[in-house]
Design an enzyme around this catalytic site. Structure first.
Site, PDB file in Angstrom:
ATOM      1  N   GLY A   1       0.793  -1.234   0.000  1.00  0.00           N
ATOM      2  CA  GLY A   1       0.000   0.000   0.000  1.00  0.00           C
ATOM      3  C   GLY A   1       0.821   1.278   0.000  1.00  0.00           C
ATOM      4  N   ASP A   2       0.091   2.381  -0.017  1.00  0.00           N
ATOM      5  CA  ASP A   2       0.686   3.711  -0.123  1.00  0.00           C
ATOM      6  C   ASP A   2       1.539   4.064   1.098  1.00  0.00           C
ATOM      7  OD1 ASP A   2       0.632   6.364  -1.553  1.00  0.00           O
ATOM      8  OD2 ASP A   2      -0.155   6.966   0.399  1.00  0.00           O
TER       9      ASP A   2
ATOM     10  N   ASP B   1       1.349   8.395  16.257  1.00  0.00           N
ATOM     11  CA  ASP B   1       0.900   9.600  15.577  1.00  0.00           C
ATOM     12  C   ASP B   1       2.134  10.176  14.910  1.00  0.00           C
ATOM     13  OD1 ASP B   1       0.350  12.304  14.978  1.00  0.00           O
ATOM     14  OD2 ASP B   1      -1.337  12.256  16.367  1.00  0.00           O
ATOM     15  N   HIS B   2       2.159  10.147  13.595  1.00  0.00           N
ATOM     16  CA  HIS B   2       3.416  10.524  12.928  1.00  0.00           C
ATOM     17  C   HIS B   2       3.793  11.994  13.131  1.00  0.00           C
ATOM     18  CE1 HIS B   2       0.414  11.157   9.696  1.00  0.00           C
ATOM     19  NE2 HIS B   2       1.163  12.184   9.411  1.00  0.00           N
TER      20      HIS B   2
ATOM     21  N   ASP C   1      -9.480  13.812  10.869  1.00  0.00           N
ATOM     22  CA  ASP C   1      -8.191  13.625  10.215  1.00  0.00           C
ATOM     23  C   ASP C   1      -7.075  14.337  10.982  1.00  0.00           C
ATOM     24  OD1 ASP C   1      -6.524  12.745   8.068  1.00  0.00           O
ATOM     25  OD2 ASP C   1      -6.503  14.801   7.313  1.00  0.00           O
TER      26      ASP C   1
ATOM     27  N   HIS D   1      -3.633  14.803  15.770  1.00  0.00           N
ATOM     28  CA  HIS D   1      -2.445  15.653  15.689  1.00  0.00           C
ATOM     29  C   HIS D   1      -2.537  16.910  16.570  1.00  0.00           C
ATOM     30  CE1 HIS D   1      -1.515  12.962  12.533  1.00  0.00           C
ATOM     31  NE2 HIS D   1      -2.189  13.566  11.574  1.00  0.00           N
TER      32      HIS D   1
HETATM   33  N1  LIG Z   1      -0.922   6.755   3.054  1.00  0.00           N
HETATM   34  C1  LIG Z   1      -0.550   7.559   4.024  1.00  0.00           C
HETATM   35  O1  LIG Z   1       0.309   8.439   3.867  1.00  0.00           O
HETATM   36  C2  LIG Z   1      -1.164   7.403   5.411  1.00  0.00           C
HETATM   37  C3  LIG Z   1      -0.831   8.345   6.420  1.00  0.00           C
HETATM   38  C4  LIG Z   1      -1.353   8.161   7.711  1.00  0.00           C
HETATM   39  C5  LIG Z   1      -2.170   7.082   7.974  1.00  0.00           C
HETATM   40  N2  LIG Z   1      -2.491   6.206   6.976  1.00  0.00           N
HETATM   41  C6  LIG Z   1      -3.331   5.071   7.320  1.00  0.00           C
HETATM   42  O2  LIG Z   1      -2.651   3.873   6.958  1.00  0.00           O
HETATM   43  C7  LIG Z   1      -3.574   2.877   6.546  1.00  0.00           C
HETATM   44  C8  LIG Z   1      -3.225   2.356   5.152  1.00  0.00           C
HETATM   45  O3  LIG Z   1      -3.334   3.420   4.229  1.00  0.00           O
HETATM   46  P1  LIG Z   1      -2.791   3.332   2.736  1.00  0.00           P
HETATM   47  O4  LIG Z   1      -2.926   4.701   2.183  1.00  0.00           O
HETATM   48  O5  LIG Z   1      -1.463   2.689   2.691  1.00  0.00           O
HETATM   49  O6  LIG Z   1      -3.876   2.358   2.046  1.00  0.00           O
HETATM   50  P2  LIG Z   1      -3.766   1.510   0.672  1.00  0.00           P
HETATM   51  O7  LIG Z   1      -2.770   2.133  -0.244  1.00  0.00           O
HETATM   52  O8  LIG Z   1      -5.157   1.340   0.194  1.00  0.00           O
HETATM   53  O9  LIG Z   1      -3.191   0.090   1.126  1.00  0.00           O
HETATM   54  C9  LIG Z   1      -3.971  -0.899   1.715  1.00  0.00           C
HETATM   55  C10 LIG Z   1      -3.153  -2.144   1.855  1.00  0.00           C
HETATM   56  O10 LIG Z   1      -3.956  -3.155   2.473  1.00  0.00           O
HETATM   57  C11 LIG Z   1      -3.768  -4.371   1.757  1.00  0.00           C
HETATM   58  N3  LIG Z   1      -4.943  -5.223   1.880  1.00  0.00           N
HETATM   59  C12 LIG Z   1      -6.245  -4.834   1.863  1.00  0.00           C
HETATM   60  N4  LIG Z   1      -7.038  -5.918   2.016  1.00  0.00           N
HETATM   61  C13 LIG Z   1      -6.218  -6.990   2.137  1.00  0.00           C
HETATM   62  C14 LIG Z   1      -6.432  -8.375   2.354  1.00  0.00           C
HETATM   63  N5  LIG Z   1      -7.673  -8.882   2.465  1.00  0.00           N
HETATM   64  N6  LIG Z   1      -5.360  -9.180   2.460  1.00  0.00           N
HETATM   65  C15 LIG Z   1      -4.093  -8.696   2.363  1.00  0.00           C
HETATM   66  N7  LIG Z   1      -3.830  -7.386   2.175  1.00  0.00           N
HETATM   67  C16 LIG Z   1      -4.878  -6.549   2.054  1.00  0.00           C
HETATM   68  C17 LIG Z   1      -3.553  -3.950   0.343  1.00  0.00           C
HETATM   69  O11 LIG Z   1      -2.937  -5.010  -0.330  1.00  0.00           O
HETATM   70  P3  LIG Z   1      -3.206  -5.355  -1.911  1.00  0.00           P
HETATM   71  O12 LIG Z   1      -3.301  -4.011  -2.568  1.00  0.00           O
HETATM   72  O13 LIG Z   1      -2.010  -6.130  -2.302  1.00  0.00           O
HETATM   73  O14 LIG Z   1      -4.487  -6.077  -1.991  1.00  0.00           O
HETATM   74  C18 LIG Z   1      -2.650  -2.729   0.538  1.00  0.00           C
HETATM   75  O15 LIG Z   1      -1.326  -3.165   0.729  1.00  0.00           O
HETATM   76  C19 LIG Z   1      -4.961   3.514   6.627  1.00  0.00           C
HETATM   77  O16 LIG Z   1      -5.512   3.228   7.877  1.00  0.00           O
HETATM   78  C20 LIG Z   1      -4.649   5.008   6.551  1.00  0.00           C
HETATM   79  O17 LIG Z   1      -5.637   5.780   7.178  1.00  0.00           O
HETATM   80  C21 LIG Z   1      -2.001   6.354   5.704  1.00  0.00           C
END
Ligand SMILES: NC(=O)c1ccc[n+]([C@@H]2O[C@H](COP(=O)([O-])OP(=O)(O)OC[C@H]3O[C@@H](n4cnc5c(N)ncnc54)[C@H](OP(=O)(O)O)[C@@H]3O)[C@@H](O)[C@H]2O)c1
Length: 298
Positions: free
Chosen positions: A21-22, A187-188, A245, A250
């Site tokens: 993921g992201d 909390d980053h 958010d 934060h």
């Molecule tokens: N992105 C940021 O900068 C950021 C910042 C602060 C907090 N967050 C938090 O971090 C969390 C993740 O965010 P994200 O942006 O990284 O989301 P994302 O890009 O949608 O990634 C989700 C991940 O979950 C995996 N996944 C979902 N269902 C699955 C399953 N059934 N089995 C195995 N893997 C599964 C996906 O794998 P596949 O794609 O391989 O299926 C993917 O690796 C969220 O709670 C978000 O609020 C993110």
């Protein structure tokens, strides 16, 4: 990390759910690279990113390399990258499939032995919050923790539930499997240098230390300015909202650092105690207070 004893104590396999993921590509992998860059990674360490997407270990590593080039604040040194690359082992698995945790356990045991991590594990949930309970139940069902000679940690990012009821329910589920001291609700913002400096600035600077009180400060304003607009996050803001958010996590974290009394020492528990007092002292929001003090904008 101060000495070789600390480095041994911190030996672990880091399992990243949401490894494709992201968050993993944008933040976690660059952070791990920075640890290598600064010589801070424990000597015995391995990384097991978990995702559903079909890809080989090599493909996964190549994608990480591209992400590092894009998001790392430090230049990518080929020797250091080779060191990190060798530690990363992608594991494909659908975490809703409880039976799969058995295979994950076998894989983690192999990795643990190969890297001599002593069975210690850090589970980082970089997935949607709705999936936290599923994964934690899977970790228990698959007996991934519970080895008395090893330690485990669970790391989760915001959002922690969507209101008080869901936050409490999530807490209960996590505590069924992990002890409170094993859970890191991170909390980053607290990792930002400017925010880390607040305590130093307040308590180590004799000018500020003696003046930082309600006798001399009339009010404090915390401004959060964003570099980007809403852009493609309209859907996210429509459902989550800026309040969830940014504010309940934060801003409250920053507020507690700005308003806390000096802790008795720099231990985690003492700092937590003083910060908690600030949160407990917050006045309850009433309708009148909101009416007179809140300005809505769009
Ligand atoms: N992105 C940021 O900068 C950021 C910042 C602060 C907090 N967050 C938090 O971090 C969390 C993740 O965010 P994200 O942006 O990284 O989301 P994302 O890009 O949608 O990634 C989700 C991940 O979950 C995996 N996944 C979902 N269902 C699955 C399953 N059934 N089995 C195995 N893997 C599964 C996906 O794998 P596949 O794609 O391989 O299926 C993917 O690796 C969220 O709670 C978000 O609020 C993110």
């Amino acid at each position: 990390m101060e000495n070789s004893e600390d480095r041994t104590r911190l030996s672990a396999t880091m399992v990243i759910f949401g490894g494709t993921g992201d968050l993993t590509h944008r933040k976690l992998m660059p952070a791990l690279y920075n640890l290598v860059y600064n010589g801070l990674l424990p000597d015995a360490f391995a990384i097991v990113p978990v995702g559903r997407r079909e890809k080989t270990a090599e493909q996964y590593r190549e994608e990480v390399y591209l992400s590092l080039q894009k998001y790392s604040r430090n230049k990518i040194d080929q020797t250091l990258w080779a060191k990190l690359r060798e530690l990363i082992h992608y594991f494909r698995f659908d975490f809703t499939d409880l039976a799969g945790y058995g295979s994950l356990k076998v894989f983690l045991n192999q990795i643990g032995e190969r890297y001599q991590t002593g069975g210690n594990k850090v589970f980082y949930l970089a997935v949607s919050p709705e999936d936290f309970p599923t994964i934690v139940s899977g970790i228990r069902a698959g007996n991934l923790i519970g080895n008395s000679h090893a330690w485990s940690r669970l790391v989760i990012e915001k959002p922690f539930g969507k209101d008080l009821i869901t936050a409490r329910s999530l807490n209960e589920k996590l505590l069924e499997v992990f002890a409170e001291e094993e859970i890191f609700r991170i909390d980053h913002y607290l990792g930002k240098e400017m925010i880390q400096n607040i305590m130093v600035l307040r308590f180590c600077n004799s000018v500020f230390e003696s003046l930082w009180s309600n006798k001399y400060i009339d009010n404090i304003q915390i401004s959060l300015t964003e570099k980007y607009g809403v852009e493609s996050r309209g859907g996210y803001y429509e459902t989550s909202g800026a309040m969830r958010d940014m504010v309940q996590n934060h801003v409250i974290q920053i507020l507690s650092l700005v308003a806390m009394d000096p802790p008795v020492n720099v231990g985690t528990g003492s700092i937590r105690t003083e910060r908690l007092k600030v949160i407990q002292a917050l006045e309850e929001m009433t309708h009148e207070m909101l009416r007179d003090n809140v300005v809505f904008g769009q």
